[in-house]
Design an enzyme around this catalytic site. Structure first.
Site, mmCIF file in Angstrom:
data_model
loop_
_atom_site.group_PDB
_atom_site.id
_atom_site.type_symbol
_atom_site.label_atom_id
_atom_site.label_comp_id
_atom_site.label_asym_id
_atom_site.label_seq_id
_atom_site.Cartn_x
_atom_site.Cartn_y
_atom_site.Cartn_z
ATOM 1 N N PRO A 1 72.026 76.382 24.056
ATOM 2 C CA PRO A 1 71.908 74.925 24.029
ATOM 3 C C PRO A 1 71.188 74.446 22.772
ATOM 4 O O PRO A 1 70.245 75.090 22.299
ATOM 5 C CB PRO A 1 71.107 74.625 25.298
ATOM 6 C CG PRO A 1 71.510 75.721 26.235
ATOM 7 C CD PRO A 1 71.653 76.949 25.362
ATOM 8 N N CYS A 2 71.638 73.314 22.257
ATOM 9 C CA CYS A 2 71.305 72.952 20.879
ATOM 10 C C CYS A 2 70.682 71.574 20.743
ATOM 11 O O CYS A 2 70.688 71.001 19.653
ATOM 12 C CB CYS A 2 72.583 73.000 20.041
ATOM 13 S SG CYS A 2 73.920 72.003 20.757
#
Length: 402
Positions: A87-88
């Site tokens: 996840p970014c």
């Protein structure tokens, strides 16, 4: 990696979500051993489409790599490929710059992915993230990824790839990190599609896939309508449709979300290619995204699909013909999912699964290119070895004659 290894390829998908990377890897010939994700609602679609694969609803920060290896029955150095898209949110350009900082806990999952690489020691590594991750914070995360993988014995290449250049009907730029433990100097996968068709006679690549090439064979529906299972409206009229369609002639998830009266009025008041700026003054909203209430055109490549694709005010997600937003199946087509992949959950949950997914077709084509590189290297090494054996044999015979 030898050709024999390629006949028994096993992969694990960290942060698997609904299964975008896994779908691409399976299409490239991999057996998906396990997927792990903290979001149970996203993992539901992964379980539905990979019923024989171990699906773990766990937080990788609380689940050690050693424990994970024991749970899935994989010893260090046994795995062919470890893949994942951590996840970014900490890197995303959707987060104002003043709220982005290097040690944001949202960015720690990139480092956790590296912990898993170092313990499991797969032959190949594929990590995907938002394009901003590659150069963000002065490139410090890129430097750490490369340094830790090289220290673990990998050769590493990295680049920002545009999904449209690999046959996905969407402009989606993402950073890819590709690593090999077999001593092969990997190159960035060659694009399979080009923006301009003028180069086709010379290069052999195809042009970018348009919106209508992707979704034009699906039946028209009104907003708030659709069926759980529906037949295709036409025979396939593009190579892309032939690639993704079901053999049985029917498809699921082609249901349009109902619009509020004002939302419908806004979309109905503009034509394909138009957006918020073209709305009548009394229908315009204050603020919002630049592409708000935008409608697609048939011949364009779609913009990046986000988790807010279900809302007409979040971007250019209006259908090019019908007065509505896209169905889940149309979104899946634009994201490069095959029609055989069925999404489960509420409409907004399915939209979230799609917005966060790595396009399967992009993952497939990147990995297939890597496998071709490895096969070529293996064949070259075999040829050199045989030449050396022949030379040694010939030299020995010459000594005997003398």
């Amino acid at each position: 990696m030898s050709l024999m290894d390629m006949a028994n390829m096993k992969a694990v998908d960290l942060f698997c979500g609904a299964g975008g990377i896994s779908t691409g890897l399976a299409s490239a010939g991999f057996e998906i051993v396990a997927g792990i994700d903290i979001e149970a609602k996203f993992l539901a679609s992964f379980k539905h489409n990979f019923p024989e694969t171990l699906a773990l609803n766990e937080n990788v920060l609380d689940f050690s790599p050693a424990e994970f290896g024991k749970r899935i029955g994989i010893e260090p150095a046994e795995l062919t490929l470890l893949a994942g898209g951590p996840p970014c949110q900490g890197f995303s350009k959707n987060v104002p710059r003043k709220y982005r900082y290097l040690e944001d806990p949202k960015n720690l999952l990139v480092k956790r992915f590296l912990d898993y690489c170092e313990h499991l020691r797969p032959k190949l590594v594929l990590m995907e993230n938002v394009a901003e991750m590659k150069n963000g914070f002065g490139g410090q995360y890129t430097s750490e990824v490369v340094h830790r993988l090289e220290a673990a014995g990998y050769s590493v290449t990295h680049a920002v790839l545009n999904a449209a250049d690999y046959g996905v009907p969407q402009r989606r730029r993402r950073a890819f990190f590709l690593a090999d433990r077999e001593g092969v100097a990997l190159r960035v996968p060659h694009p399979t599609h080009l923006p301009s068709k003028s180069a086709l006679p010379l290069t052999g690549e195809q042009g970018h896939v348009s919106v209508w090439d992707a979704i034009g064979d699906l039946p028209p529906v009104r907003h708030g309508e659709g069926q759980a299972v529906t037949n295709y409206a036409t025979a396939p009229f593009s190579a892309y449709q032939k690639l993704v369609r079901n053999a049985g002639g029917s498809v699921k998830n082609h249901v349009a979300r109902p619009l509020q009266p004002t939302q419908y009025e806004r979309l109905a008041s503009i034509g394909p290619g138009q957006g918020h700026a073209d709305l009548p003054k009394h229908l315009q909203v204050k603020g919002g995204y630049s592409g708000a209430y935008g409608r697609l055109t048939k011949d364009m490549v779609a913009p990046t699909i986000t988790r807010w694709v279900f809302h007409p005010g979040s971007g250019r997600f209006g259908h090019p013909v019908d007065v509505r937003t896209l169905t889940i199946r149309e979104i899946a087509r634009i994201q490069g999912f095959p029609d055989s992949f069925e999404f489960v959950g509420s409409f907004t949950q399915q939209a979230g699964q799609l917005g966060n997914a790595v396009p399967p077709l992009l993952a497939q084509r990147v990995v297939e290119d890597l496998l071709r590189q490895l096969a070529a290297q293996s064949a070259s090494s075999t040829s050199v070895r045989r030449s050396n054996e022949i030379f040694s044999s010939s030299a020995g015979n010459l000594k005997l004659i003398a």
